[in-house]
Write an enzyme that holds these catalytic residues in place. Structure first.
Site: not given
Ligand code: 5GP
Length: 180
Positions: A156, A107, A103-104, A169
């Site tokens: 963010f 959060d 996963e990136d 991206r």
């Protein structure tokens, strides 16, 4: 990389360089090499955010691996909706398999908690999670990834697979939003 980028009128500062990502990804692949047993795992990438991390990571593995992807959605703009939708591919079976969940970013923790539950329900024998970025201060549901690239503050970020409403991206580095 030293220049800020502007997306949809918001400014983002350089935060983690392509070289730092590359070095950390290689180190993570070496750590995973040691954690893998004899079985061939499935490297399951979470679309869209993990595309670049997944593709760089699997090329750094020295063990045999199968590759699969699924899609989740929870974010709109810079806000999480709080609800996680999982699109499970028809041809993906994890029953009895070791799944490396790639996963990136983690959060709130909701996505990885939901995916872990889904994988267990579908019979995964072992789950190893690996995230490029971890924002521990943003956690709403408890979740601790097995492997973490970088721990970052609760702001963010975009780039290297991560978007802001569809843009960013394709950037090779990671950038952090400039508040205000
Ligand atoms: P969680 O379910 O842990 O709240 O969030 C996981 C998903 O939210 C990630 O896969 C990613 O798509 C999105 N996300 C969380 N934080 C950020 C961020 O800082 N930037 C971007 N672009 N997406 C984020």
């Amino acid at each position: 990389m030293s220049q800020p980028v502007e997306l949809h009128g918001r400014l983002f500062h350089p935060f983690i360089s392509a070289q730092q990502i590359n070095e950390r990804t290689s180190a993570l692949a070496r750590e995973l090499d040691e954690a893998i047993g004899l079985e061939t795992p499935i490297a399951l990438g979470v679309l869209n955010g993990a595309i670049l991390f997944h593709s760089d990571l699997i090329r750094a593995f020295t063990f045999d691996v199968e590759v699969a992807y699924l899609r989740t959605r929870s974010y709109s703009g810079m806000k999480s909706s709080g609800k996680v939708d999982i699109e499970w591919p028809d041809d993906l079976s994890v029953n009895g398999r070791h799944v490396i969940l790639i996963e990136d970013i983690v959060d709130s923790g909701r996505t990885l908690v939901a995916l872990t539950k889904e994988l267990k329900e579908r019979g995964a024998a072992r789950i190893t999670s690996i995230v490029l970025l971890d924002k521990p201060a943003a956690r709403i549901v408890p979740y601790k990834p097995d492997f973490v690239g970088f721990e970052i503050p609760n702001a963010f970020v975009i780039g290297y697979g991560l978007d802001f409403d569809g843009l960013g991206r394709n950037l090779s580095s990671i950038y952090q939003v400039v508040e205000g």
